[in-house]
Design a protein around this motif. Structure first.
Motif, PDB file in Angstrom:
ATOM      1  N   VAL A   1       0.841  -1.197   0.000  1.00  0.00           N
ATOM      2  CA  VAL A   1       0.000   0.000   0.000  1.00  0.00           C
ATOM      3  C   VAL A   1       0.879   1.250   0.000  1.00  0.00           C
ATOM      4  O   VAL A   1       0.649   2.191  -0.770  1.00  0.00           O
ATOM      5  CB  VAL A   1      -0.968   0.003   1.209  1.00  0.00           C
ATOM      6  N   ILE A   2       1.912   1.260   0.843  1.00  0.00           N
ATOM      7  CA  ILE A   2       2.831   2.401   0.897  1.00  0.00           C
ATOM      8  C   ILE A   2       3.562   2.544  -0.438  1.00  0.00           C
ATOM      9  O   ILE A   2       3.727   3.652  -0.951  1.00  0.00           O
ATOM     10  CB  ILE A   2       3.823   2.245   2.069  1.00  0.00           C
ATOM     11  N   THR A   3       3.996   1.429  -1.010  1.00  0.00           N
ATOM     12  CA  THR A   3       4.697   1.452  -2.294  1.00  0.00           C
ATOM     13  C   THR A   3       3.804   2.015  -3.395  1.00  0.00           C
ATOM     14  O   THR A   3       4.244   2.846  -4.197  1.00  0.00           O
ATOM     15  CB  THR A   3       5.170   0.042  -2.681  1.00  0.00           C
ATOM     16  N   ILE A   4       2.559   1.587  -3.445  1.00  0.00           N
ATOM     17  CA  ILE A   4       1.614   2.085  -4.450  1.00  0.00           C
ATOM     18  C   ILE A   4       1.451   3.590  -4.310  1.00  0.00           C
ATOM     19  O   ILE A   4       1.486   4.332  -5.300  1.00  0.00           O
ATOM     20  CB  ILE A   4       0.250   1.365  -4.324  1.00  0.00           C
ATOM     21  N   TYR A   5       1.302   4.054  -3.082  1.00  0.00           N
ATOM     22  CA  TYR A   5       1.111   5.482  -2.853  1.00  0.00           C
ATOM     23  C   TYR A   5       2.349   6.283  -3.274  1.00  0.00           C
ATOM     24  O   TYR A   5       2.250   7.273  -3.994  1.00  0.00           O
ATOM     25  CB  TYR A   5       0.768   5.742  -1.391  1.00  0.00           C
TER      26      TYR A   5
ATOM     27  N   THR B   1       5.376   9.630  -7.428  1.00  0.00           N
ATOM     28  CA  THR B   1       6.458   9.814  -8.410  1.00  0.00           C
ATOM     29  C   THR B   1       5.922   9.915  -9.831  1.00  0.00           C
ATOM     30  O   THR B   1       6.596  10.448 -10.700  1.00  0.00           O
ATOM     31  CB  THR B   1       7.491   8.663  -8.345  1.00  0.00           C
ATOM     32  N   ARG B   2       4.722   9.416 -10.070  1.00  0.00           N
ATOM     33  CA  ARG B   2       4.079   9.518 -11.383  1.00  0.00           C
ATOM     34  C   ARG B   2       3.218  10.775 -11.474  1.00  0.00           C
ATOM     35  O   ARG B   2       2.337  10.867 -12.337  1.00  0.00           O
ATOM     36  CB  ARG B   2       3.204   8.290 -11.659  1.00  0.00           C
ATOM     37  N   HIS B   3       3.425  11.726 -10.573  1.00  0.00           N
ATOM     38  CA  HIS B   3       2.746  13.020 -10.559  1.00  0.00           C
ATOM     39  C   HIS B   3       1.242  12.908 -10.317  1.00  0.00           C
ATOM     40  O   HIS B   3       0.459  13.692 -10.836  1.00  0.00           O
ATOM     41  CB  HIS B   3       3.019  13.801 -11.850  1.00  0.00           C
ATOM     42  N   ARG B   4       0.856  11.927  -9.539  1.00  0.00           N
ATOM     43  CA  ARG B   4      -0.538  11.793  -9.112  1.00  0.00           C
ATOM     44  C   ARG B   4      -0.582  12.258  -7.652  1.00  0.00           C
ATOM     45  O   ARG B   4       0.191  11.753  -6.842  1.00  0.00           O
ATOM     46  CB  ARG B   4      -1.025  10.344  -9.185  1.00  0.00           C
ATOM     47  N   VAL B   5      -1.460  13.184  -7.315  1.00  0.00           N
ATOM     48  CA  VAL B   5      -1.489  13.703  -5.952  1.00  0.00           C
ATOM     49  C   VAL B   5      -2.752  13.312  -5.192  1.00  0.00           C
ATOM     50  O   VAL B   5      -2.787  13.408  -3.969  1.00  0.00           O
ATOM     51  CB  VAL B   5      -1.324  15.241  -5.918  1.00  0.00           C
ATOM     52  N   GLU B   6      -3.770  12.875  -5.887  1.00  0.00           N
ATOM     53  CA  GLU B   6      -5.003  12.461  -5.234  1.00  0.00           C
ATOM     54  C   GLU B   6      -5.023  10.941  -5.108  1.00  0.00           C
ATOM     55  O   GLU B   6      -4.573  10.227  -6.011  1.00  0.00           O
ATOM     56  CB  GLU B   6      -6.218  12.930  -6.026  1.00  0.00           C
ATOM     57  N   VAL B   7      -5.559  10.458  -4.008  1.00  0.00           N
ATOM     58  CA  VAL B   7      -5.598   9.019  -3.747  1.00  0.00           C
ATOM     59  C   VAL B   7      -6.396   8.306  -4.834  1.00  0.00           C
ATOM     60  O   VAL B   7      -5.997   7.239  -5.298  1.00  0.00           O
ATOM     61  CB  VAL B   7      -6.178   8.733  -2.340  1.00  0.00           C
ATOM     62  N   LYS B   8      -7.501   8.886  -5.257  1.00  0.00           N
ATOM     63  CA  LYS B   8      -8.331   8.273  -6.307  1.00  0.00           C
ATOM     64  C   LYS B   8      -7.538   8.133  -7.603  1.00  0.00           C
ATOM     65  O   LYS B   8      -7.605   7.109  -8.290  1.00  0.00           O
ATOM     66  CB  LYS B   8      -9.580   9.131  -6.537  1.00  0.00           C
ATOM     67  N   SER B   9      -6.764   9.158  -7.942  1.00  0.00           N
ATOM     68  CA  SER B   9      -5.944   9.124  -9.157  1.00  0.00           C
ATOM     69  C   SER B   9      -4.858   8.052  -9.058  1.00  0.00           C
ATOM     70  O   SER B   9      -4.589   7.346 -10.024  1.00  0.00           O
ATOM     71  CB  SER B   9      -5.324  10.498  -9.386  1.00  0.00           C
ATOM     72  N   ILE B  10      -4.255   7.940  -7.876  1.00  0.00           N
ATOM     73  CA  ILE B  10      -3.226   6.909  -7.658  1.00  0.00           C
ATOM     74  C   ILE B  10      -3.847   5.522  -7.772  1.00  0.00           C
ATOM     75  O   ILE B  10      -3.292   4.623  -8.403  1.00  0.00           O
ATOM     76  CB  ILE B  10      -2.544   7.110  -6.295  1.00  0.00           C
ATOM     77  N   TYR B  11      -5.013   5.342  -7.175  1.00  0.00           N
ATOM     78  CA  TYR B  11      -5.699   4.059  -7.242  1.00  0.00           C
ATOM     79  C   TYR B  11      -6.047   3.704  -8.692  1.00  0.00           C
ATOM     80  O   TYR B  11      -5.794   2.577  -9.136  1.00  0.00           O
ATOM     81  CB  TYR B  11      -6.965   4.077  -6.386  1.00  0.00           C
ATOM     82  N   ASN B  12      -6.632   4.657  -9.427  1.00  0.00           N
ATOM     83  CA  ASN B  12      -7.014   4.394 -10.823  1.00  0.00           C
ATOM     84  C   ASN B  12      -5.796   4.066 -11.681  1.00  0.00           C
ATOM     85  O   ASN B  12      -5.848   3.167 -12.515  1.00  0.00           O
ATOM     86  CB  ASN B  12      -7.771   5.586 -11.405  1.00  0.00           C
ATOM     87  N   PHE B  13      -4.682   4.792 -11.479  1.00  0.00           N
ATOM     88  CA  PHE B  13      -3.457   4.517 -12.217  1.00  0.00           C
ATOM     89  C   PHE B  13      -2.963   3.100 -11.920  1.00  0.00           C
ATOM     90  O   PHE B  13      -2.579   2.362 -12.827  1.00  0.00           O
ATOM     91  CB  PHE B  13      -2.386   5.548 -11.848  1.00  0.00           C
ATOM     92  N   THR B  14      -2.977   2.732 -10.642  1.00  0.00           N
ATOM     93  CA  THR B  14      -2.521   1.397 -10.245  1.00  0.00           C
ATOM     94  C   THR B  14      -3.420   0.318 -10.828  1.00  0.00           C
ATOM     95  O   THR B  14      -2.938  -0.701 -11.329  1.00  0.00           O
ATOM     96  CB  THR B  14      -2.474   1.277  -8.707  1.00  0.00           C
ATOM     97  N   GLN B  15      -4.718   0.546 -10.758  1.00  0.00           N
ATOM     98  CA  GLN B  15      -5.660  -0.440 -11.287  1.00  0.00           C
ATOM     99  C   GLN B  15      -5.530  -0.588 -12.807  1.00  0.00           C
ATOM    100  O   GLN B  15      -5.576  -1.698 -13.331  1.00  0.00           O
ATOM    101  CB  GLN B  15      -7.084  -0.031 -10.926  1.00  0.00           C
ATOM    102  N   ASP B  16      -5.311   0.527 -13.506  1.00  0.00           N
ATOM    103  CA  ASP B  16      -5.226   0.492 -14.964  1.00  0.00           C
ATOM    104  C   ASP B  16      -3.891  -0.047 -15.475  1.00  0.00           C
ATOM    105  O   ASP B  16      -3.856  -0.768 -16.470  1.00  0.00           O
ATOM    106  CB  ASP B  16      -5.445   1.889 -15.544  1.00  0.00           C
ATOM    107  N   HIS B  17      -2.787   0.320 -14.809  1.00  0.00           N
ATOM    108  CA  HIS B  17      -1.468   0.017 -15.362  1.00  0.00           C
ATOM    109  C   HIS B  17      -0.646  -0.981 -14.560  1.00  0.00           C
ATOM    110  O   HIS B  17       0.308  -1.548 -15.088  1.00  0.00           O
ATOM    111  CB  HIS B  17      -0.661   1.315 -15.496  1.00  0.00           C
TER     112      HIS B  17
END
Length: 158
Positions: A42-46, A51-67
């Motif tokens: 969870v910490i690694t994903i965040y 580092t991928r310039h995502r600052v919102e948790v929802k954006s980080i989650y969507n990026f992780t889920q998609d890629h």
């Protein structure tokens, strides 16, 4: 292949700090503390999302889920991820201290770092003119641009 090595590096760094005592800041005393997605993941994903310039948790989650679904197949729902992230939020304080301590050993200790500046508001708006909750040497009237408000208080520089 660069992003894969960056993801692995972040994971190994988090695991190293976890074993050095990071786990103590978010220890759970419950029978229901075994999750398929570990706290280090969870910490690694965040951190990787940041580092991928995502600052919102929802954006980080969507990026992780998609890629990164192949890397984290047990990611689960956004609500579960957000809940887990909030439960281990205290670990980020200790993690940042551990990272700064490890970096200060690599570089000169004379280097000053400014992480953030935050107002400690003792009185807002109308009351800021007449406020007398602290001595003038300690607190004064100021303006916080991020909150777009005048206040009486002090600035904390971390």
């Amino acid at each position: 292949m660069q992003w894969q090595s960056q993801l692995i590096t972040i994971y190994l760094m988090v695991c190293g700090f976890w074993e050095q005592g990071l786990w103590t800041s978010c220890q759970r005393m419950s029978n229901h503390n075994q999750f398929e997605l570990t706290d280090t993941e969870v910490i690694t994903i965040y951190l990787f999302g940041i580092t991928r310039h995502r600052v919102e948790v929802k954006s980080i989650y969507n990026f992780t889920q998609d890629h990164l679904s192949g890397w984290f197949p047990t990611l689960g729902s956004y609500e579960a991820f957000s809940y887990r992230l909030n439960k281990i939020s205290d670990a980020f304080i200790l993690l940042s201290e551990m990272i700064l301590a490890s970096r200060s050993q690599e570089t000169s200790p004379a280097i000053a770092r400014l992480v953030d500046s935050v107002p400690i508001i003792l009185a807002k708006a109308k009351r800021s003119q007449d406020a007398s909750v602290a001595k003038v040497e300690i607190a004064d009237k100021g303006f916080c641009a991020s909150k777009d408000t005048y206040y009486y208080g002090v600035k904390l520089h971390m």
